[in-house]
Design an enzyme around this catalytic site. Structure first.
Site, PDB file in Angstrom:
ATOM      1  N   ASN A  22       0.847  -1.200   0.000  1.00 25.67           N
ATOM      2  CA  ASN A  22       0.000   0.000   0.000  1.00 25.67           C
ATOM      3  C   ASN A  22       0.880   1.247   0.000  1.00 25.67           C
ATOM      4  O   ASN A  22       2.104   1.145  -0.009  1.00 25.67           O
ATOM      5  CB  ASN A  22      -0.958  -0.038   1.203  1.00 25.67           C
ATOM      6  CG  ASN A  22      -0.206  -0.074   2.511  1.00 25.67           C
ATOM      7  OD1 ASN A  22       0.499   0.854   2.866  1.00 25.67           O
ATOM      8  ND2 ASN A  22      -0.330  -1.190   3.228  1.00 25.67           N
ATOM      9  N   ARG A  23       0.252   2.397   0.024  1.00 25.77           N
ATOM     10  CA  ARG A  23       0.984   3.647  -0.187  1.00 25.77           C
ATOM     11  C   ARG A  23       1.619   4.234   1.070  1.00 25.77           C
ATOM     12  O   ARG A  23       2.127   5.349   1.045  1.00 25.77           O
ATOM     13  CB  ARG A  23       0.050   4.697  -0.799  1.00 25.77           C
ATOM     14  CG  ARG A  23      -0.428   4.347  -2.178  1.00 25.77           C
ATOM     15  CD  ARG A  23      -1.251   5.489  -2.749  1.00 25.77           C
ATOM     16  NE  ARG A  23      -1.888   5.098  -3.997  1.00 25.77           N
ATOM     17  CZ  ARG A  23      -1.267   5.107  -5.180  1.00 25.77           C
ATOM     18  NH1 ARG A  23      -0.013   5.489  -5.263  1.00 25.77           N
ATOM     19  NH2 ARG A  23      -1.916   4.734  -6.262  1.00 25.77           N
TER      20      ARG A  23
END
Ligand code: CTP
Length: 270
Positions: A22-23
């Site tokens: 994920n970011r």
């Protein structure tokens, strides 16, 4: 005080060269570690893969997957005063990790089967729950109701609700806009500020909770309340504790035996 902080994303391997992630940049968790160290806390930082240097004085444990993060937290949790889970832990991972690089032509290569990762706050932390547990809630809609449901479900003392849809908030930037929710239904909505400043506000709340617990545990000391009726509220306070409150430091006495949740509840007057 001894503080355990998790930060960053996790990586869930698909094959030797690919993973799901994920970011998360880890910036919020690292800012918490830096701020806690500046206030005199002993900090253990469990981090997923991030491009950040270790805050000076922190003990850092690097992990990749959610399972590794769960194991690292499980082994470091005993003896901690507080846990702050700022990591963006994966909820799902590939059912199978291929031992070879998946090829376009492989049967089922286009169909990814997933299985659940351990929920660290819900499943691992209760085994050795520290006095104060703080979660983060990453939401793109229904911020406060989603966050308060997580506060309840994961038995947290505080949850930092992070609106990922707001400009300047969330992943990769140096600022954040959050609302800190507590068990009494309080919601402290903070304006956009640096992640370091957010860290300071979160740690102020952690210190306040730890201090409230210590006050509860102290026998009535140094004051007129020396009968045998037990402590009164608010109790008389010894010097070091007042310094902790006034200075906003995390330098609280440690090692006070405590039963955990029930005492915390009592301390907060629930
Ligand atoms: N968390 C955790 N273990 C997981 C997933 C999340 O301990 N496997 C923690 C996070 O570190 C965070 C809190 O739980 O402190 C909430 O994480 P979030 O991703 O917002 O929520 P989820 O519990 O994953 O729920 P959902 O995916 O339904 O939003």
């Amino acid at each position: 005080s001894k503080l355990l902080i998790s930060a960053g994303p996790t990586r869930e391997a698909l094959d030797p060269v690919r993973f799901l992630t994920n970011r998360s940049s880890g910036k919020m968790g690292f800012a918490l570690a830096e701020e806690a160290l500046a206030r005199g806390a002993e900090v253990t930082l469990v981090s997923g893969p991030v491009a950040l240097s270790t805050p000076r004085g922190a003990r850092r444990i690097d992990v990749e997957s959610a399972e590794q993060m769960a194991a690292a937290i499980k082994s470091t949790l005993p003896g901690m005063d507080a846990l702050i889970m700022a990591a963006a832990v994966a909820d799902f991972r590939p059912q199978n990790i291929a031992s070879h690089k998946l090829k376009k032509g492989d049967r089922n290569a286009a169909n990814l089967e997933l299985k659940r990762c351990p929920d660290i706050l819900a499943e691992v932390v209760p085994e050795a729950r520290p006095r104060v547990v703080v979660g983060f809630a990453m939401e793109t809609s229904e911020l406060l109701s989603g966050a308060s449901a997580k506060l309840e479900a994961k038995n947290l003392d505080l949850i930092v609700a992070n609106d990922l849809s707001q400009a300047g908030a969330g992943f990769a930037v140096d600022t954040n806009a959050v609302t800190i929710l507590d068990r009494d239904g309080g919601a402290d909505e903070l304006p956009l500020m640096s992640k370091r400043a957010v860290a300071g506000r979160v740690l102020d709340r952690v210190v306040a909770l730890l201090t409230a617990l210590l006050l509860l545990l102290l026998p009535a000391c140094g004051g007129e309340d020396n009968d045998d009726n037990g402590p009164t509220w608010p109790p008389s306070v010894a010097g070091p504790l007042q310094a902790g409150v006034a200075g906003g430091t995390l330098d609280l006495p440690v090692g006070v035996p405590l039963g955990g949740y029930t005492d915390r509840d009592r301390a907060l007057g629930n």
